[in-house]
Write a protein that holds these residues in place. Structure first.
Motif, PDB file in Angstrom:
ATOM      1  N   ASN A 130      31.840   9.046  49.517  1.00 50.46           N
ATOM      2  CA  ASN A 130      33.234   8.916  49.938  1.00 50.46           C
ATOM      3  C   ASN A 130      33.320   8.330  51.359  1.00 50.46           C
ATOM      4  N   GLU A 131      34.494   8.328  51.940  1.00 53.22           N
ATOM      5  CA  GLU A 131      34.682   7.668  53.236  1.00 53.22           C
ATOM      6  C   GLU A 131      33.943   8.365  54.387  1.00 53.22           C
ATOM      7  N   ILE A 191      33.403   2.756  48.218  1.00 54.33           N
ATOM      8  CA  ILE A 191      34.452   1.866  47.728  1.00 54.33           C
ATOM      9  C   ILE A 191      35.754   2.158  48.444  1.00 54.33           C
ATOM     10  N   ASP A 192      36.308   1.155  49.098  1.00 51.43           N
ATOM     11  CA  ASP A 192      37.642   1.324  49.689  1.00 51.43           C
ATOM     12  C   ASP A 192      38.491   0.098  49.361  1.00 51.43           C
ATOM     13  N   GLU A 193      39.740   0.121  49.835  1.00 57.40           N
ATOM     14  CA  GLU A 193      40.675  -0.946  49.478  1.00 57.40           C
ATOM     15  C   GLU A 193      40.136  -2.328  49.805  1.00 57.40           C
ATOM     16  N   LYS A 194      39.564  -2.433  51.029  1.00 57.39           N
ATOM     17  CA  LYS A 194      39.125  -3.741  51.481  1.00 57.39           C
ATOM     18  C   LYS A 194      37.826  -4.176  50.793  1.00 57.39           C
ATOM     19  N   TYR A 195      37.045  -3.200  50.366  1.00 52.92           N
ATOM     20  CA  TYR A 195      35.759  -3.505  49.733  1.00 52.92           C
ATOM     21  C   TYR A 195      35.681  -2.814  48.376  1.00 52.92           C
ATOM     22  N   PRO A 196      36.403  -3.337  47.386  1.00 51.14           N
ATOM     23  CA  PRO A 196      36.446  -2.667  46.087  1.00 51.14           C
ATOM     24  C   PRO A 196      35.096  -2.623  45.375  1.00 51.14           C
ATOM     25  N   LYS A 206      35.168   3.061  58.799  1.00 55.84           N
ATOM     26  CA  LYS A 206      35.861   1.758  58.731  1.00 55.84           C
ATOM     27  C   LYS A 206      34.866   0.690  59.172  1.00 55.84           C
TER      28      LYS A 206
END
Lengths: 446, 446
Positions: free
Chosen positions: A296-297, A317-322, A356
């Motif tokens: 997770n983040e 996995i986050d919004e900018k790096y799916p 981030k």
């Protein structure tokens, strides 16, 4: 083995909790450094006793730098940090329920476990390629390539028929990422400038340097202009770049390509991909389909409270790096830094911060005076880019002595274009007694 | 093998005769250099592709210098000398009647054959010592010692009982010549200054460094005052020097001594003696009882017209040296130089000159700021001797880059006392495929 591994707590400060870090690459080293002089006991484990600066490994493989220039003893980094304990160990299994790590030296309990084991060469299931090609993910693999290339020319010089010599002289590199591009450029430079002086009897027009990439372009992470320029540089050096080309098989002599004529070479360098390392005790639901461990983040392993994974080994996995972040040193270092900060916040009862990624840019060098640099707001190529590449790598490497040694070696190479490292130093095998360097090697694979 | 080895005569000058030199040590290299740009075709053969500067090899073994600093690619020395041809080859047999040399690459005819194969470690027939001790005559053997010593401490740090640790920490060196003395001093310095920082958990008072010599004194070739001073220096560093002591057996754990209590160690370094190398085709009457090949004042092998032997491999008996010259670099270099001159006189029809040894003195270093120097007319010890030792060795080593690298490394070590080379770089053994550095190693022993 059930003997406990006892990291003798030779520590002045009170110890609250033990953090075990597995792997002393960019992420593991950064974590251990940032967590030194804290209330934690930090145990850093690595199968080698040194940190290796992977971005310059291709220079070891091509006889431009000695192996000690890109390696730094891990113990030396922790002379003045009594809460950090290093052990050279091979990690075998996690027992999550008991918070226990099994190693070849014994068992070790942890409060927090951080995996930073990186990735290894991916042969995409091709057993023949695995068997006959040469990967380049470790210092010993880079030295294997150096020895292999030098041996080839020592062999070729005794062969009278030029046709018979060709497969021994050709070098094929698979993989158009930074490693493949830098290897290809470096080997082409050896062919153009260095080898003809060493082997005046051989005609190096007969030596082909071929770079094969399955996708449509080289250096996929870079901007189009930089990618084109890198291709142009490689072609200028005489590298045959084959895009949209798939290697299907290799028997040690002939590279089979999909829908294209095969290539004869005894030297196939494999830089086509990596796969995340894993460990017994990690369950299948904790892995992404490509094998990277899901976090997770906060870089917390899926389904685990106190296990973290950073760097190439994990996927966040986050919004900018799916699809997750690129598997590069910068991501590893930044994740390690964020996690170390969070663990320090924990001691102060402060909330954790999510990771981030700040993309600082990418760069690659192709040969003398030829490099491409993409920074967030500017992008440039050529001599200045090459100079920036040299400077950034020199500053990034650990240790003043290593910096000086590399600076000296580069300056020497620039002025003379004659690296002095074409040495075939190999362990000798005494038949009678089988004495060799490997004698006391722990029983594990690369 | 009967395929002829064909040294492609890529030569502009007319070739009168072919000189084959076997071995690229001090003597062989000197000969090839002095015979370059002459009317001869010179073929230099060596089993390695590099010349190795043996006087500094002990610094590789003790992690003070990287292996590339003391090694120099032989091909690089002959870039601009088209009449000199180098081949990496293992020489197998001389066929004197046919003027033919058999090698692993094929056969080679010669007009003049010069043997400069040096000497190897002498275990005086003790098979157990041969099996379990570590010699130091080649780069790979020096790296084996470096890896062995570092592994020992990585092992010791996991052992809780200090008594059990002692044999793993102790180092025993046999042989009180320059190699033994320099190794002992260097290892004692590691113990005193470097290892305690790397392994704060271990108490290095428990580590013994023992130097064993069968004879009555160390450095037998030096003046008495220098010998005494060297002994004093070693004792100052905490080396236990045992004179009049004979090693009778060793099983990898316990060194048995004649009439003295045994010593427990897993690390026995053997620098007790050398024996001249030989070659099939040399007859027994061409050897002295100690195995050295008998030559006359022109270094001509006994009973052979066109075979010469120089350096450690030969023995030349004259009035001043009724037992032959010492087996040191200076003799090898001077014999090579004299023979090269004679071969040049031959081309001009001038008479040959007999070899006369000019003793330029001896020196040895024990540790930082501690050395002994005996010159023909003056002899001194201490800091100045150490400085002279550094300067002489730095000037003697081949190649500007090697000089610079060694200077930098020494300066760094002097200022920081922390050599950065405590790296365990070993070939990895991939069980599945048995890929290793040795794959293409020709089938011969050290």
């Amino acid at each position: 083995m059930s003997t406990p591994l006892t990291p003798i707590p030779n520590i002045s400060k009170p110890v609250y909790k033990r953090i075990v870090i597995v792997g002393g690459g960019f992420a593991g080293l950064k974590l251990a450094q940032k967590l030194s002089h804290t209330g934690y006991q930090v145990v850093l484990l690595d199968k080698n006793n040194y940190h290796m600066f992977q971005p310059l490994l291709y220079q070891v493989a091509t006889a431009a730098l000695p192996p000690d220039a890109v390696s730094f003893p891990l113990r030396r980094a922790f002379h003045k940090t009594p809460n950090v304990i290093f052990r050279m160990a091979v990690v075998q299994q996690i027992k999550k329920e008991e918070n226990l790590l099994l190693t070849n030296l014994g068992t070790l309990s942890y409060d927090y476990l951080i995996l930073s084991q990186g990735a290894s060469t991916n042969y995409f299931g091709n057993a023949n390629v695995h068997k006959f090609s040469a990967p380049m993910k470790s210092t010993s693999e880079a030295l294997y390539i150096r020895n292999k290339i030098i041996s080839n020319y020592e062999r070729a010089v005794n062969i009278a028929d030029p046709e018979e010599r060709k497969p021994i002289m050709n070098v094929v590199i698979v993989g158009g990422g930074a490693t493949g591009v830098e290897l290809a450029g470096s080997i082409a430079e050896l062919r153009n400038k260095v080898l003809p002086k060493d082997y005046p009897q051989l005609s190096f027009q007969n030596m082909r340097v071929i770079l094969i990439e399955a996708g449509p372009c080289l250096l996929a992470g870079l901007k189009e202009k930089s990618r084109d320029k890198a291709l142009e540089y490689l072609q200028k050096l005489g590298v045959e770049v084959m895009l949209h080309t798939m290697v299907t098989d290799y028997d040690g002599f002939t590279v089979q390509l999909k829908d294209k004529p095969s290539i004869k070479t005894v030297t196939l360098l494999w830089a086509a991909g990596i796969k995340a390392n894993t460990l017994e005790g990690i369950t299948e639901d904790q892995k992404a389909p490509n094998g990277r461990l899901l976090v997770n983040e906060f870089n917390q392993l899926k389904g685990s409270e106190n296990i973290f994974v950073v760097g190439d080994q994990c996927v966040l996995i986050d919004e900018k790096y799916p699809k997750g972040h690129p598997q590069v040193a910068q991501v590893a270092i930044q994740q390690a830094s964020n996690l170390a900060n969070n663990l320090k916040y924990e001691l102060k009862g402060k909330p954790w911060k999510p990771f981030k990624y700040r993309d600082l840019g990418s760069m690659a060098t192709v040969g003398k005076s030829m490099a491409v640099v993409d920074l967030p707001f500017v992008s440039f190529r050529g001599f200045f880019a090459w100079f920036v590449w040299l400077f950034v790598h020199l500053m990034a490497i650990l240790g003043v002595r290593n910096k000086l040694e590399i600076l000296l070696t580069w300056a020497w190479k620039y002025l003379s274009f004659d690296p002095s490292l074409r040495l075939l130093i190999r362990p000798r095998y005494v038949k009678e007694f089988k004495r060799k360097w490997m004698t006391e090697e722990p029983d594990y694979e690369i």
